[in-house]
Motif scaffolding. Structure first.
Motif, PDB file in Angstrom:
ATOM      1  N   ALA A 278      -7.470   0.414   5.292  1.00  0.00           N
ATOM      2  CA  ALA A 278      -8.675   0.399   4.345  1.00  0.00           C
ATOM      3  C   ALA A 278      -8.032  -0.102   2.891  1.00  0.00           C
ATOM      4  O   ALA A 278      -6.902   0.477   2.400  1.00  0.00           O
ATOM      5  CB  ALA A 278      -9.262   1.855   4.377  1.00  0.00           C
ATOM      6  N   VAL A 279      -8.930  -0.656   2.159  1.00  0.00           N
ATOM      7  CA  VAL A 279      -8.541  -1.040   0.837  1.00  0.00           C
ATOM      8  C   VAL A 279      -9.600  -0.444  -0.077  1.00  0.00           C
ATOM      9  O   VAL A 279     -10.841  -0.885   0.061  1.00  0.00           O
ATOM     10  CB  VAL A 279      -8.153  -2.418   0.477  1.00  0.00           C
ATOM     11  CG1 VAL A 279      -7.845  -2.729  -0.879  1.00  0.00           C
ATOM     12  CG2 VAL A 279      -7.242  -2.795   1.341  1.00  0.00           C
ATOM     13  N   ALA A 280      -8.982   0.060  -1.431  1.00  0.00           N
ATOM     14  CA  ALA A 280     -10.160   0.205  -2.548  1.00  0.00           C
ATOM     15  C   ALA A 280      -9.581  -0.253  -3.928  1.00  0.00           C
ATOM     16  O   ALA A 280      -8.163   0.398  -3.820  1.00  0.00           O
ATOM     17  CB  ALA A 280     -10.450   1.817  -2.555  1.00  0.00           C
ATOM     18  N   ASP A 281     -10.257  -0.796  -4.878  1.00  0.00           N
ATOM     19  CA  ASP A 281      -9.443  -1.332  -6.064  1.00  0.00           C
ATOM     20  C   ASP A 281      -9.600  -0.225  -6.888  1.00  0.00           C
ATOM     21  O   ASP A 281     -10.125   0.765  -6.688  1.00  0.00           O
ATOM     22  CB  ASP A 281     -10.040  -2.491  -6.443  1.00  0.00           C
ATOM     23  CG  ASP A 281     -11.478  -2.380  -7.229  1.00  0.00           C
ATOM     24  OD1 ASP A 281     -11.728  -1.514  -7.607  1.00  0.00           O
ATOM     25  OD2 ASP A 281     -12.061  -3.618  -6.986  1.00  0.00           O
ATOM     26  N   LEU A 282      -8.955  -0.308  -8.238  1.00  0.00           N
ATOM     27  CA  LEU A 282      -9.128   0.814  -8.985  1.00  0.00           C
ATOM     28  C   LEU A 282     -10.016   0.680 -10.253  1.00  0.00           C
ATOM     29  O   LEU A 282     -10.011   1.420 -11.247  1.00  0.00           O
ATOM     30  CB  LEU A 282      -7.544   0.807  -9.744  1.00  0.00           C
ATOM     31  CG  LEU A 282      -6.687   1.968  -9.259  1.00  0.00           C
ATOM     32  CD1 LEU A 282      -6.515   1.811  -7.707  1.00  0.00           C
ATOM     33  CD2 LEU A 282      -5.350   1.998 -10.099  1.00  0.00           C
ATOM     34  N   ASN A 283     -10.941  -0.302  -9.984  1.00  0.00           N
ATOM     35  CA  ASN A 283     -12.024  -0.176 -11.318  1.00  0.00           C
ATOM     36  C   ASN A 283     -12.776   1.036 -11.088  1.00  0.00           C
ATOM     37  O   ASN A 283     -13.084   1.520 -10.005  1.00  0.00           O
ATOM     38  CB  ASN A 283     -12.830  -1.635 -10.964  1.00  0.00           C
ATOM     39  CG  ASN A 283     -12.165  -2.793 -11.332  1.00  0.00           C
ATOM     40  OD1 ASN A 283     -11.510  -2.620 -12.507  1.00  0.00           O
ATOM     41  ND2 ASN A 283     -12.568  -3.882 -11.047  1.00  0.00           N
ATOM     42  N   PHE A 284     -13.393   1.236 -12.110  1.00  0.00           N
ATOM     43  CA  PHE A 284     -14.453   2.492 -12.163  1.00  0.00           C
ATOM     44  C   PHE A 284     -15.729   2.058 -11.151  1.00  0.00           C
ATOM     45  O   PHE A 284     -16.018   3.017 -10.540  1.00  0.00           O
ATOM     46  CB  PHE A 284     -14.863   2.572 -13.541  1.00  0.00           C
ATOM     47  CG  PHE A 284     -15.651   4.085 -13.735  1.00  0.00           C
ATOM     48  CD1 PHE A 284     -14.776   5.140 -13.776  1.00  0.00           C
ATOM     49  CD2 PHE A 284     -17.102   4.267 -13.518  1.00  0.00           C
ATOM     50  CE1 PHE A 284     -15.437   6.628 -13.767  1.00  0.00           C
ATOM     51  CE2 PHE A 284     -17.748   5.678 -13.739  1.00  0.00           C
ATOM     52  CZ  PHE A 284     -16.934   6.558 -13.888  1.00  0.00           C
ATOM     53  N   VAL A 285     -16.394   0.856 -11.209  1.00  0.00           N
ATOM     54  CA  VAL A 285     -17.102   0.535 -10.224  1.00  0.00           C
ATOM     55  C   VAL A 285     -16.333  -0.255  -9.271  1.00  0.00           C
ATOM     56  O   VAL A 285     -16.097  -1.488  -9.336  1.00  0.00           O
ATOM     57  CB  VAL A 285     -18.296  -0.066 -11.128  1.00  0.00           C
ATOM     58  CG1 VAL A 285     -19.292  -0.921 -10.065  1.00  0.00           C
ATOM     59  CG2 VAL A 285     -19.021   0.723 -12.225  1.00  0.00           C
ATOM     60  N   LEU A 286     -16.117   0.302  -8.405  1.00  0.00           N
ATOM     61  CA  LEU A 286     -15.013  -0.402  -7.492  1.00  0.00           C
ATOM     62  C   LEU A 286     -15.452  -0.975  -6.388  1.00  0.00           C
ATOM     63  O   LEU A 286     -16.510  -0.888  -5.855  1.00  0.00           O
ATOM     64  CB  LEU A 286     -13.953   0.745  -6.847  1.00  0.00           C
ATOM     65  CG  LEU A 286     -14.380   1.750  -5.763  1.00  0.00           C
ATOM     66  CD1 LEU A 286     -13.179   2.364  -5.198  1.00  0.00           C
ATOM     67  CD2 LEU A 286     -15.346   2.771  -6.051  1.00  0.00           C
ATOM     68  N   ASP A 287     -14.574  -1.833  -5.666  1.00  0.00           N
ATOM     69  CA  ASP A 287     -14.920  -2.624  -4.426  1.00  0.00           C
ATOM     70  C   ASP A 287     -13.944  -1.722  -3.619  1.00  0.00           C
ATOM     71  O   ASP A 287     -12.886  -1.360  -3.667  1.00  0.00           O
ATOM     72  CB  ASP A 287     -14.449  -4.035  -4.413  1.00  0.00           C
ATOM     73  CG  ASP A 287     -15.351  -4.759  -5.281  1.00  0.00           C
ATOM     74  OD1 ASP A 287     -16.520  -4.506  -5.261  1.00  0.00           O
ATOM     75  OD2 ASP A 287     -14.984  -5.816  -5.804  1.00  0.00           O
ATOM     76  N   TYR A 288     -14.450  -1.626  -2.069  1.00  0.00           N
ATOM     77  CA  TYR A 288     -13.651  -1.117  -1.023  1.00  0.00           C
ATOM     78  C   TYR A 288     -14.011  -1.856   0.136  1.00  0.00           C
ATOM     79  O   TYR A 288     -15.185  -2.177   0.393  1.00  0.00           O
ATOM     80  CB  TYR A 288     -13.771   0.459  -1.179  1.00  0.00           C
ATOM     81  CG  TYR A 288     -15.475   0.736  -0.846  1.00  0.00           C
ATOM     82  CD1 TYR A 288     -15.970   0.884   0.355  1.00  0.00           C
ATOM     83  CD2 TYR A 288     -16.165   0.946  -2.206  1.00  0.00           C
ATOM     84  CE1 TYR A 288     -17.365   1.303   0.346  1.00  0.00           C
ATOM     85  CE2 TYR A 288     -17.526   1.476  -2.137  1.00  0.00           C
ATOM     86  CZ  TYR A 288     -17.936   1.518  -0.797  1.00  0.00           C
ATOM     87  OH  TYR A 288     -19.253   2.093  -0.770  1.00  0.00           O
ATOM     88  N   PHE A 289     -13.138  -1.976   0.879  1.00  0.00           N
ATOM     89  CA  PHE A 289     -13.371  -2.728   2.268  1.00  0.00           C
ATOM     90  C   PHE A 289     -12.410  -2.329   3.567  1.00  0.00           C
ATOM     91  O   PHE A 289     -11.318  -1.724   3.174  1.00  0.00           O
ATOM     92  CB  PHE A 289     -13.526  -4.287   2.139  1.00  0.00           C
ATOM     93  CG  PHE A 289     -12.088  -4.782   1.305  1.00  0.00           C
ATOM     94  CD1 PHE A 289     -10.906  -5.242   1.976  1.00  0.00           C
ATOM     95  CD2 PHE A 289     -12.247  -4.842   0.065  1.00  0.00           C
ATOM     96  CE1 PHE A 289      -9.890  -5.574   1.291  1.00  0.00           C
ATOM     97  CE2 PHE A 289     -10.998  -5.314  -0.730  1.00  0.00           C
ATOM     98  CZ  PHE A 289      -9.860  -5.624  -0.106  1.00  0.00           C
ATOM     99  N   ARG A 290     -12.637  -2.845   4.627  1.00  0.00           N
ATOM    100  CA  ARG A 290     -11.900  -2.368   5.695  1.00  0.00           C
ATOM    101  C   ARG A 290     -12.607  -3.049   6.885  1.00  0.00           C
ATOM    102  O   ARG A 290     -13.696  -3.928   6.825  1.00  0.00           O
ATOM    103  CB  ARG A 290     -12.101  -1.022   6.262  1.00  0.00           C
ATOM    104  CG  ARG A 290     -13.268  -0.476   6.629  1.00  0.00           C
ATOM    105  CD  ARG A 290     -13.226   1.086   6.831  1.00  0.00           C
ATOM    106  NE  ARG A 290     -14.548   1.594   7.329  1.00  0.00           N
ATOM    107  CZ  ARG A 290     -14.778   1.822   8.658  1.00  0.00           C
ATOM    108  NH1 ARG A 290     -13.906   1.367   9.542  1.00  0.00           N
ATOM    109  NH2 ARG A 290     -15.934   2.082   9.121  1.00  0.00           N
TER     110      ARG A 290
END
Length: 425
Positions: A278-290
């Protein structure tokens, strides 16, 4: 009140269709639990196994709320950085809270194993850096976790190493944790509910609690009956619906959204995320995916502070998805859905008591998949007379959102606009 799960990929692929009656009587039990998500189900399971008489009241369906519609990412720690927790409560308490977060993942895996919960458990999670500042943050984060908390196994990946696992040019690198992972959250939640029911807990659906009476024997009132109890646990989080104003003021329900592609096939899916992390970026309004078990890409992001879904949601989610994976242009999005995350002002979880015998756990701030199950266990420990670990969370300072019920959303929108601008810099 709703009677069906949201139209999500998770609801379409649930493997344990459960149904429970509506409360139409007056009951007297040891413990009444409000909310049949992961927190409520885990508390019910732990208490029922200890021999307590437990009734769980759910306003909609078991697993209907955030527990059954989230991103499915099981991650160490808390939504606020561990260094921020350390500043708030000191290193000793911060270490104890960190250990609880790691135990939460161990407990989640053990429950999945012990109760035979079929929920597509997979290992591995990556926090992804979108800009150089993020790589510096990840390096400092990893160093803090290794030096001050003894957390082993973290891997800092540069762009080249990340590119071998993730077919996207959107990231500069990342922090990989093999101990974190992901699951089908609705099937996991339903598995917990079934285990709790088998242990003796009684569940009621479409039984919203409209009022609670406090006192030596609290009473939870629903349209069709009431439950008198010795101890009352409030596990509704962002869906408590103005039941308890003094804790509602500490919480902001924020809409967040996920889109699911059509099945991509094993080869194409594995070409996107080779190691199935699974992946999540570090932006405050983040994208995440799997990836899902049937080889879809599940992609989450966007937020709404207005309690209204954004217009053209599926199209907007598709644009974000294709920014990360342009090779998926033309791929059909089969499901797009959303739900509320309960966030606190400091992004730390908010656990405590209204009275000696009324407990609550809320404010997981988008980081609750494993921690909610642990919260239920800690509430059960406290009910059974050992409140030491539950009370650790009471040391975290929490403030009300400014502006009251009417003005706090506009105030939050202004604050979030600043953080969104910072994401873009």
């Amino acid at each position: 009140m709703h009677t069906a799960h949201t139209d999500s990929y998770y609801a379409a692929s649930l493997n344990l269709p459960l149904a429970y009656p509506t409360l139409e009587e007056n009951l007297d039990v040891d413990v009444c639990i409000v909310g049949a998500g992961i927190t409520g189900a885990a508390a019910a399971l732990t208490l029922a196994e200890k021999g307590y008489r437990v009734a769980v009241l759910e306003a909609n369906r078991v697993g209907w709320g955030a527990s059954g519609r989230n991103g499915g990412q099981m991650i160490f720690g808390y939504a606020c950085e561990q260094s921020k927790l350390t500043r708030m409560v000191g290193l000793e308490t911060s270490r104890a809270l960190w250990d609880i977060s790691i135990e939460a993942m161990t407990l989640m895996r053990r429950r999945i194993h012990d109760h035979g919960i079929d929920c597509d458990l997979a290992d591995g999670h990556l926090h992804a850096a979108v800009k150089p500042r993020h790589m510096q943050e990840l390096e400092a984060w990893a160093e803090d976790l290794i030096r001050n908390f003894g957390y082993q196994g973290l891997q800092l990946w540069d762009r080249q190493r990340l590119r071998r696992q993730l077919a996207s040019d959107a990231y500069l690198g990342g922090l990989y944790d093999p101990n974190s992972g992901h699951v089908h959250p609705l099937n996991y939640t339903l598995g917990l509910v079934k285990a709790a029911a088998q242990a003796g807990a009684v569940f009621f659906e479409q039984s919203p609690v409209t009022r609670i009476e406090r006192g030596a024997t609290p009473v939870a009132h629903a349209p069709g009956g009431q439950v008198r109890c010795r101890q009352l646990l409030l596990c509704g989080n962002a869906y408590l619906q103005h039941l308890v104003p003094e804790i509602e003021r500490k919480l902001m329900p924020v809409g967040t959204y996920i889109t699911a592609t059509e099945p991509l096939g094993r080869e194409r899916a594995e070409a996107l995320i080779a190691n199935n992390m699974a992946v999540a970026d570090l932006n405050f309004v983040l994208d995440y995916f799997r990836l899902s078990a049937d080889h879809r890409l599940l992609f989450g992001g966007r937020v709404s502070y207005s309690r209204l879904d954004p217009p053209n949601l599926a199209a907007a989610m598709g644009r974000r998805l294709r920014t990360v994976f342009p090779q998926l242009a033309g791929v059909h999005q089969q499901y797009t859905w959303g739900g509320y995350v309960g966030i606190t002002l400091n992004r730390a979880p908010h656990f405590g008591r209204l009275e000696r015998n009324i407990y609550y756990a809320q404010g997981f701030s988008g980081h609750g998949l494993a921690l909610t199950g642990m919260a239920g266990s800690l509430m059960a420990e406290a009910v059974a007379g050992d409140a030491e670990r539950f009370d650790l969370f009471g040391r975290i300072p929490h403030r009300d959102f400014p502006g009251g019920r009417l003005l706090r959303t506009p105030a939050l929108v202004l604050a979030m606009a600043w953080y969104r601008l910072r994401d873009l810099l």
